[in-house]
Design a protein around this motif. Structure first.
Motif, short mmCIF file in Angstrom:
data_model
loop_
_atom_site.label_atom_id
_atom_site.label_comp_id
_atom_site.label_asym_id
_atom_site.label_seq_id
_atom_site.Cartn_x
_atom_site.Cartn_y
_atom_site.Cartn_z
N GLN A 1 -115.20 21.85 -59.65
CA GLN A 1 -116.64 21.72 -59.91
C GLN A 1 -117.33 20.81 -58.90
N ASN A 2 -116.68 19.72 -58.53
CA ASN A 2 -117.25 18.76 -57.58
C ASN A 2 -116.16 18.35 -56.61
N PRO A 3 -116.12 19.00 -55.40
CA PRO A 3 -115.08 18.60 -54.43
C PRO A 3 -115.28 17.20 -53.88
N GLU A 4 -116.49 16.68 -53.97
CA GLU A 4 -116.75 15.33 -53.50
C GLU A 4 -117.94 14.76 -54.25
N TYR A 5 -118.01 13.46 -54.32
CA TYR A 5 -119.10 12.76 -55.00
C TYR A 5 -119.77 11.82 -54.00
N ASN A 6 -121.09 11.94 -53.92
CA ASN A 6 -121.89 11.01 -53.13
C ASN A 6 -122.44 9.96 -54.08
N VAL A 7 -121.81 8.80 -54.06
CA VAL A 7 -122.16 7.73 -55.01
C VAL A 7 -123.12 6.76 -54.30
N LEU B 1 -116.84 10.13 -51.97
CA LEU B 1 -115.50 10.08 -52.54
C LEU B 1 -114.97 11.50 -52.60
N HIS B 2 -113.86 11.76 -51.91
CA HIS B 2 -113.29 13.10 -51.81
C HIS B 2 -112.21 13.30 -52.87
N ILE B 3 -112.16 14.51 -53.38
CA ILE B 3 -111.15 14.91 -54.35
C ILE B 3 -110.14 15.80 -53.62
N GLY B 4 -108.89 15.89 -54.18
CA GLY B 4 -107.85 16.71 -53.56
C GLY B 4 -108.31 18.14 -53.32
N GLU C 1 -108.89 9.19 -50.67
CA GLU C 1 -108.87 10.39 -51.48
C GLU C 1 -108.52 10.02 -52.91
N ILE C 2 -109.15 10.74 -53.85
CA ILE C 2 -108.92 10.50 -55.28
C ILE C 2 -108.35 11.78 -55.87
N LEU C 3 -107.22 11.67 -56.50
CA LEU C 3 -106.63 12.83 -57.16
C LEU C 3 -107.44 13.16 -58.40
N GLU C 4 -107.59 14.46 -58.65
CA GLU C 4 -108.43 14.85 -59.77
C GLU C 4 -107.79 14.56 -61.13
#
Length: 933
Positions: free
Chosen positions: A414-420, A440-443, A355-358
């Motif tokens: 705006q983006n709860p998760e990113y598909n990289v 990649l998931h955001i808090g 998890e990545i903090l915003e």
């Protein structure tokens, strides 16, 4: 940091130390740390102290999360000591196959800061495999003319071990004819050969039996044996000769299976069968034999499957040419595989943040990955790039390692998760590439409601479906995590009634599967709509609704309908004429039918069920056309009847029938006059007629039984009733032996009803019958021939006939209940009356009072009396004075019968008579006189 590389073995084995000088500090990656271990080490054996070689303390092992990674993880790090331990079985022959140097590449990963070190573990061979021959028995043929010193090559034994542990020597049992020679080729591989030491004589000994033993160089050595059978033949003194002693060829790894790789040729100076040469593989591993095949007659070598440069770069084999006399020679073949750019680069994720903090700062390491391409040269060089429009970037490390770091501000709303998407491309021609997408998931907070996969659902269900079957499934997704994203389903609305909804469908709360609770009927319900809700388990919970419509499909439940031939107006079948001279194939008529179903269910077929003359007509299976099958014979009837069945294509099929009446005539004048009747009607079924008469007889007996029961009940009632009581209901009305008794009209005042009274007397008992009548107007007579109500006193059967003056009209009563002084009761007038309401002496007044009492008593028994007054007075105190009570009058209620009720007035009279009278003796005396009357 400093480090050292050591080879660690269990106690009792030799240890080899490989020291390597490491830089004092590791800015990125250093030279690999090398360890050397023997194969087949027990699980948990120590390979080396990795933490010490990396200059890490024991505390740093757990704090910095020291670990190793590889494609197949055979080792792991002990967090308490920092030792590199064996995790799984290590078999050098399985891991490295035929490679002389067996190295295992590992990556040691530490965090805080993140860094990687390369570790190489060299696996040394031990003598764990014994030599092995391909065949348990070797059959050889040799001519007796073979000269002394001639050599016969034998199949060598194979040993997967290498170096000294491989095959080292061969031995043969002692004999006088053959000796064993060992030949060593350029690769150092040893091949056994038999050398003829003494001339052979076929007549003396036709075969020889030898035992060949192969020994490896291990300590102790391992061995394998095979039996050699040598058959002695005659006259072959020239061995085959190859055109080359060694063949070398290079082929592409993309060579299709079944292609010709190489052809070897050998010649023999002999003639006949001795010059016929066959080719065989010798000294070739089983894996090579699976990949290549050798044609025995031609010497052509073909590949059985695709070649792979990354698996094996070179194949070495030996081919033996043997003539018909048993002499042979060998040649060596080397096939080199050319590399092609046939392997796409691979991306291997080494570390990935959960998890990545915003609010993370730019430059934070999110993931660590490496690339690998199995091709060599330029085909194996890889370039990595990242997809667009993502707040991340790639930092290149060394030795194909990369870091994925943040490159901008993150906003989870705006983006709860990113598909990289990471893409690796090699430099081959043409270049190959591969991609991998990491999420990649955001808090997370519960700020997103569930979203259905479709805006609405439309479900088609065939009718007559089995109850409990799954008919649809809805799914909703929630981008939130944990309980915020856990969705449950329910039905919140429908166009069906709430009670009927539970009997039609049910919804699984976990899976969203919609089940049918009953079998649907298209004719009763063609469809219904549901409103489904998906709700998450967040706090507060969020939900979303979706509409689902279920359409009930139709099945094959409609039978075909015959349009032609149609029935006539009278219901009889019409006829068709056929010329007598019609030839076979003549179109007589056509059966036309339709089916309300569609598709295969409406595919109709026509069949003949019954024919007057079988074989005379033919019927088209799909067209329904009736054609003449043969000419009309002399013995054929002029009138023919066909019964045709029309079946649809449903499962099961439904059918209908049609009757065709065919008349052979050249003109309408020749048609018999009774043609419209068709053939003689079929004879009625005697069984059906018998059943009909049985039912009719049973119904008739039932009616007779009911009539007998009714008559018996009527006779019983008639015999149980007295003759006097029965006379009240005879035609002619009622009878009375006494003077006529007339009741006044009380339609006004407090008695707005009239009653019909019938009194019957038998001996000393008197019965009174009251019948309720409709209210009358003041101008209508109560007693008369047209009056529906009359008050009569009956004392005998024929009183009515003997006293016709009993029934007489009466004048309307006075509307004022308050009598004047002249009208008050007294002896024949008002002079003797008093104000206290004493019993009247006038007979007419007495009789009229009796009628009032009876009417009031009847109303009192029904609980609906409208006469005023206190209890026990029945409302008479208003007319006769407050001192007048029911004790002053005779009690006629004990014999009063109210039609339609089981009640009598006797009980009420008993209660009333039990009270003490308030009147004087004069009143009692008058009452006694009245009773006598």
């Amino acid at each position: 940091m400093g480090g050292s590389c050591a080879q660690r073995r269990p106690a009792g084995r030799r240890q080899v130390l490989f020291p390597f000088l490491l830089p004092l500090f590791y800015p990125a990656l250093c030279e690999p740390i090398r360890y050397s271990i023997p194969e087949e080490l027990a699980k948990g054996s120590v390979v080396g102290n990795l933490a010490k070689d990396l200059a890490l303390s024991v505390q740093d092992v757990s704090v910095r999360k020291l670990r190793v990674s590889a494609e197949k993880l055979l080792f792991h790090v002990d967090v308490e000591s920092g030792d590199l331990l064996v995790k799984d079985r290590i078999d050098r022959e399985q891991i490295c196959k035929e490679r002389r140097l067996c190295e295992l590449q590992l990556e040691a990963v530490v965090e805080n800061p993140l860094n990687i070190f390369h570790v190489v573990v060299i696996v040394e061979d031990i003598n764990d495999n014994a030599p092995q021959f391909d065949k348990k028995e070797i059959h050889l043929e040799i001519f007796e003319s073979a000269s002394t010193g001639a050599r016969i090559s034998l199949d060598p034994a194979t040993d997967p071990d290498i170096n000294i542990n491989s095959v080292n020597d061969y031995q043969i049992n002692p004999n006088t004819y053959f000796s064993l020679m060992v030949r060593v080729n350029s690769d150092g591989v040893k091949y056994p050969e038999l050398s003829l030491e003494k001339s052979l004589d076929h007549e003396e000994q036709t075969s020889h039996h030898l035992m060949l033993t192969a020994l490896d160089g291990g300590d102790p050595p391992l061995s394998a044996t095979t039996r050699i059978e040598i058959y002695v033949k005659d006259t072959n003194d020239n061995a085959p000769v190859f055109s080359n002693e060694e063949y070398r060829i290079s082929v592409s790894e993309n060579l299709p299976p079944g292609s010709s790789v190489l052809q070897v040729t050998a010649t023999d100076e002999d003639e006949g069968i001795n010059a016929k040469i066959n080719y065989y593989f010798r000294s070739t591993t089983q894996s090579t034999k699976h990949i290549f095949r050798l044609e025995e007659k031609t010497g052509i070598i073909k590949n059985n499957q695709f070649l792979d440069f990354e698996d094996t770069e070179k194949y070495t084999m030996e081919v033996e040419a043997r003539d018909g006399g048993g002499l042979s020679t060998q040649c060596k073949i080397v096939i080199e595989i050319l590399d092609e750019n046939d392997n796409s680069p691979e991306i291997i994720i080494t570390s990935l943040s959960n998890e990545i903090l915003e609010d993370s700062h730019p430059g934070m390491v999110v993931a660590l990955f490496k690339t690998r391409d199995r091709d060599s040269g330029e085909n194996g060089k890889v370039i990595c790039n990242l997809g667009r429009d993502v707040p991340f970037k790639i930092h290149s490390s060394s030795n194909n390692y990369y870091k994925l770091v943040t490159d901008g501000a993150l906003d989870r709303e705006q983006n709860p998760e990113y598909n990289v998407t990471l893409t690796a491309t090699d430099r081959g021609q043409p270049p190959l590439s591969s991609s991998i997408t990491i999420t990649l998931h955001i808090g997370d907070v519960n700020d997103n409601p569930p979203v259905f996969a479709q805006l609405s659902y439309l479900v088609q269900v065939e009718e007559n479906n089995p109850p409990g079957a799954s008919i649809a499934q809805v799914s909703a997704s929630d981008p939130d995590l944990g309980p915020n994203g856990r969705v449950s389903y329910s039905i919140v609305g429908s166009d069906l009634a709430p009670r009927a909804l539970a009997s039609f469908v049910s919804l699984s709360a976990q899976s969203g599967v919609l089940f049918a609770q009953r079998a649907f009927d298209h004719e009763q319900l063609r469809g219904f709509a549901l409103t489904l809700q998906a709700r998450d388990q967040g706090s507060p919970a969020r939900s979303a609704n979706v509409s689902l419509r279920v359409l009930v499909g139709d099945r094959n439940d409609n039978a075909p309908r015959v349009l032609y031939p149609a029935l006539g107006p009278d219901g009889s079948a019409l006829f068709d004429t056929v010329p007598r001279a019609a030839q076979p194939g003549y179109l007589v008529t056509k059966v036309v039918a339709v089916d309300a179903d569609a598709g295969h269910n409406a595919w109709l077929s026509y069949h003949v069920l019954q024919a007057s003359e079988p074989g005379l007509f033919g019927l088209g299976l799909r067209t329904g056309e009736v054609r003449l099958a043969r000419p009309l014979g002399d013995r054929d009837a002029a009138r023919q009847r066909l019964l045709v069945a029309v079946r649809d294509g449903g499962r099961p099929p439904l059918s209908a029938t049609a009757t065709l009446l065919l008349v052979f005539a050249d003109s309408l004048q020749e048609v018999p006059p009774d043609h419209h009747l068709g053939e003689r009607p079929p004879r009625a079924d005697p069984q059906a007629e018998l059943q009909f008469y049985l039912v009719l007889a049973l119904a008739f007996i039932s009616v007779l039984f009911l009539l007998a029961v009714i008559l018996a009940v009527a006779l019983r009632l008639r015999s149980s009733s007295s003759q006097e009581a029965w006379g009240c209901f005879q035609a002619g009305g009622v009878c009375s032996k006494s003077a006529p008794a007339v009741a006044p009209n009380y339609s006004e005042g407090t008695l707005p009803y009239s009653y019909n009274l019938c009194v019957a007397q038998t001996g000393k008992t008197e019965f009174n019958f009251l019948k309720y009548s409709d209210p009358f107007h003041s101008t209508q007579d109560i007693v008369g021939s047209d009056s529906p109500g009359a008050l009569l006193s009956l004392h005998g059967r024929n009183d009515l006939a003997s006293h016709p003056e009993t029934v007489m009209p009466q004048a309307p009563p006075n509307t004022d209940w308050r009598f004047s002084q002249a009208q008050r009761p007294g002896t024949s007038g008002s002079q003797n009356g008093d104000e206290t309401g004493t019993w009247p002496n006038n007979q007419f007044d007495t009789e009229m009072l009796q009628a009032m009492i009876l009417a009031s008593a009847s109303e009192a028994a029904d609980g609906s009396s409208t006469l005023g007054g206190g209890a026990g007075t029945m409302g008479l105190s208003a007319r006769y004075g407050p001192q007048f009570t029911l004790q002053h009058v005779p009690d006629y209620r004990q014999n009063v019968y109210i039609p339609g009720s089981n009640a009598t007035l006797t009980n009420a009279a008993g209660k009333r008579d039990g009270k003490a009278a308030a009147g004087g003796n004069g009143n009692k005396k008058k009452s006694g006189k009245k009773e006598k009357k």
